[in-house]
Design an enzyme around this catalytic site. Sequence first.
Site, short mmCIF file in Angstrom:
data_model
loop_
_atom_site.label_atom_id
_atom_site.label_comp_id
_atom_site.label_asym_id
_atom_site.label_seq_id
_atom_site.Cartn_x
_atom_site.Cartn_y
_atom_site.Cartn_z
N MET A 4 -1.98 -4.96 10.02
CA MET A 4 -0.90 -3.99 10.09
C MET A 4 0.26 -4.55 9.30
O MET A 4 0.97 -5.44 9.79
CB MET A 4 -0.50 -3.73 11.54
CG MET A 4 -1.65 -3.31 12.43
SD MET A 4 -1.10 -2.75 14.05
CE MET A 4 -0.19 -4.20 14.61
N CYS A 5 0.47 -4.07 8.09
CA CYS A 5 1.53 -4.57 7.23
C CYS A 5 2.52 -3.45 6.93
O CYS A 5 2.19 -2.28 6.99
CB CYS A 5 0.96 -5.10 5.92
SG CYS A 5 -0.28 -6.40 6.11
#
Length: 334
Positions: A4-5
């Site tokens: 999750m960036c």
Amino acid sequence: MTTMCTSLSFSALDGSKFLARTMDFAFELHGAPTFLPEEYQWTSSFDEEVYSTKYAIMGTGAKFGKNYMIADGFNEYGLSAAELYFANAAEYDQEPTDGAVNVVAEEFLLWALGNNKSIEDLNNNLKDVRIIESAKGVMGVNQPLHFIFSDATGATYVLEPQGNGLVLQEDKVGVMTNTPDYNWHKTNLANYLGAQPTNFAGKTFGEEEVIPLGQNGTFRLPGGYTAVDRFVRTAFIRESVEKPETAQQAVNMILHVLDSVTIPRGVNIKDNGESSYTQYQTVLDLTNKAMYFVPYGNRTIYSVAMTDDLIKNQSEPKQFPVAADQQFANLNDK
């Protein structure tokens, strides 16, 4: 293996342009500030073809197999990029194309930053490269990725491989997270037009006057760590923060924006029990050719510039070490 960036582009009032990101991942990347020189040779995992970069690159890197891999960075002309996870959405070519540069997804930025000076260059040269669906990547599987690019002009585009080739799309929001695709996120912002940095006024219900109990303009903002929540939160904060005067002030402000979506270890646990967390934050100054890096275990801001001396005299890849444990400024010594 999910990640999750969050990434965003940003500008200071002095004209400095930036691209920044959080790297949120469970697999330990051991990324560190890394310089790759002009004419750096790297080998495609797909077909063992050896390629060479034209331009020097500075970014967050680590050596996997034969190559130093870059997950985010900029080149000597200010073209920058970050790769982010695009789970269940990325669609690559099933077969290679003769005469093209055929790579697995995690090698794409070596080509993109190593051979293009600007968004315009990149758009013109995308016809020369193919991302191939293959299990020959460094992790034994091709990573589902999409990419955000920004150049020295501040132009920001996304590239989302979805079975229609490699096509750039302008990112007018200046934000990218993860699945769903950019167009979905952009449309979803319409659901949050009621969020504002100022307070809502009181209101009368019947004969009862209800007054605000505190700051209430942001109550509509989502607070979770999903890609949808992080996109909305980052877009709102990016638009609302005070605009910094200088590049130095911009770095500080960008890190505050990233803090709003930074994931502590233990908050997001995968099905196999691993923690997906923010391994580092990176701020790339495209105007002054400087990189700012904050690792998870040490909130010190490390900086490294791509100097003329580095470009001219550093002929081998160079990693810049950072302390893994928290550093402190002891005021008793002042």
